[in-house]
Each structure stands twice: as structure tokens, then as C-alpha cells.
Design a protein around this motif. Structure first.
Motif, short mmCIF file in Angstrom:
data_model
loop_
_atom_site.label_atom_id
_atom_site.label_comp_id
_atom_site.label_asym_id
_atom_site.label_seq_id
_atom_site.Cartn_x
_atom_site.Cartn_y
_atom_site.Cartn_z
N ILE A 220 -2.72 6.97 -1.18
CA ILE A 220 -3.43 5.78 -0.55
C ILE A 220 -4.88 6.25 -0.31
CG2 ILE A 220 -3.69 4.72 1.77
CD1 ILE A 220 -0.47 4.58 1.99
N LEU A 221 -5.08 7.70 0.26
CA LEU A 221 -6.45 8.19 0.25
C LEU A 221 -7.08 8.22 -1.16
CD1 LEU A 221 -8.30 9.00 2.64
CD2 LEU A 221 -7.51 11.51 2.01
N TRP B 92 0.75 -1.33 0.13
CA TRP B 92 0.15 -0.11 0.01
C TRP B 92 0.73 1.21 0.07
CZ3 TRP B 92 -4.55 1.06 -1.17
CH2 TRP B 92 -5.56 0.19 -1.11
N SER C 271 -7.99 5.45 -8.88
CA SER C 271 -7.18 5.82 -7.72
C SER C 271 -6.42 7.13 -8.16
CB SER C 271 -5.97 4.92 -7.73
OG SER C 271 -6.70 3.65 -7.07
N SER D 81 -6.82 6.27 -3.37
CA SER D 81 -6.95 4.93 -3.87
C SER D 81 -8.29 4.37 -3.19
CB SER D 81 -5.95 4.01 -3.58
OG SER D 81 -4.88 4.32 -4.41
N VAL D 82 -8.29 4.61 -1.91
CA VAL D 82 -9.51 4.18 -0.94
C VAL D 82 -10.69 4.80 -1.30
CG1 VAL D 82 -10.53 4.23 1.39
CG2 VAL D 82 -7.94 3.63 0.97
N ILE E 73 -14.36 -4.25 -5.49
CA ILE E 73 -13.22 -3.19 -5.26
C ILE E 73 -12.13 -3.98 -5.81
CG2 ILE E 73 -11.60 -2.05 -3.82
CD1 ILE E 73 -13.95 -1.89 -1.73
N LEU F 25 -13.84 3.00 -3.20
CA LEU F 25 -15.10 2.89 -2.76
C LEU F 25 -16.13 3.39 -3.64
CD1 LEU F 25 -14.60 4.06 0.96
CD2 LEU F 25 -15.06 1.88 0.13
#
Length: 91
Positions: A41-42, A10, A69, A44-45, A58, A49
Motif C-alpha cells: 500500500i505504501l 486497497w 507501485s 503504491s501511494v 494518478i 504520487l
């Protein structure tokens, strides 16, 4: 050992996505390496979602996951620059 590799994965993924987002947004970004990793990372999350709402799953292993992402990392970077006023014009 698997958890360590997942965390490192990650971090590397976040770094790559964060650098791509920073390269695509014009101007100089005054954020450090850790902020770039966090941005990736944020992004991508959040991207995962949002895309899961449309696809029902996902996934980062296909191009749609990568594109989502990067797109959401760019959106977060633009929002961050607007909120903090840290964006400078390159000369």
C-alpha cells in the motif's frame, strides 16, 4: 458499503504488490503478512504520487500504475532491510 469495498480493494492490492516486491528482491524477508500489505500500500501511494508528478494524474488502472507501485514497493523494501538489518541470505 462502497467504502468497505474500497478498503478491501486497497488491502488486496497492497498484498499483491507487496508479494511481488518480496519475490523480486533476492534473499529471505522476515516480515509478516501485515507488513507485506503495508509495504504494498505504501509503495503504491508513494509510486502514485511520484508518477503523478510526471504524468499529471494518478492511476492504478494501467500498467504504468502497477509497475510504479511495484518499483516503489521494492525501493521501500530495500530501504527497510538496510535500516533494520533484517535481510538474510537464502540457503
Amino acid at each position: 458499503m462502497g467504502t468497505l469495498f474500497a478498503i478491501l480493494g486497497w488491502i488486496v492490492f497492497g498484498l499483491i504488490v507487496g508479494f511481488i516486491a518480496r519475490a523480486l528482491v533476492p534473499g529471505k524477508d522476515n516480515i509478516g503478512l501485515l507488513a507485506t500489505i503495508g509495504l504494498g500500500i505504501l509503495g503504491s501511494v508513494v509510486g502514485g504520487l511520484v508518477l503523478s508528478l510526471f504524468t499529471g494524474r494518478i492511476t492504478l488502472s494501467n500498467p504504468v500504475g502497477w509497475i510504479g507501485s511495484v518499483v516503489f514497493a521494492i525501493v521501500l523494501l530495500v530501504i527497510y532491510n538496510k535500516v533494520t538489518g533484517r535481510k538474510q541470505v537464502r540457503r
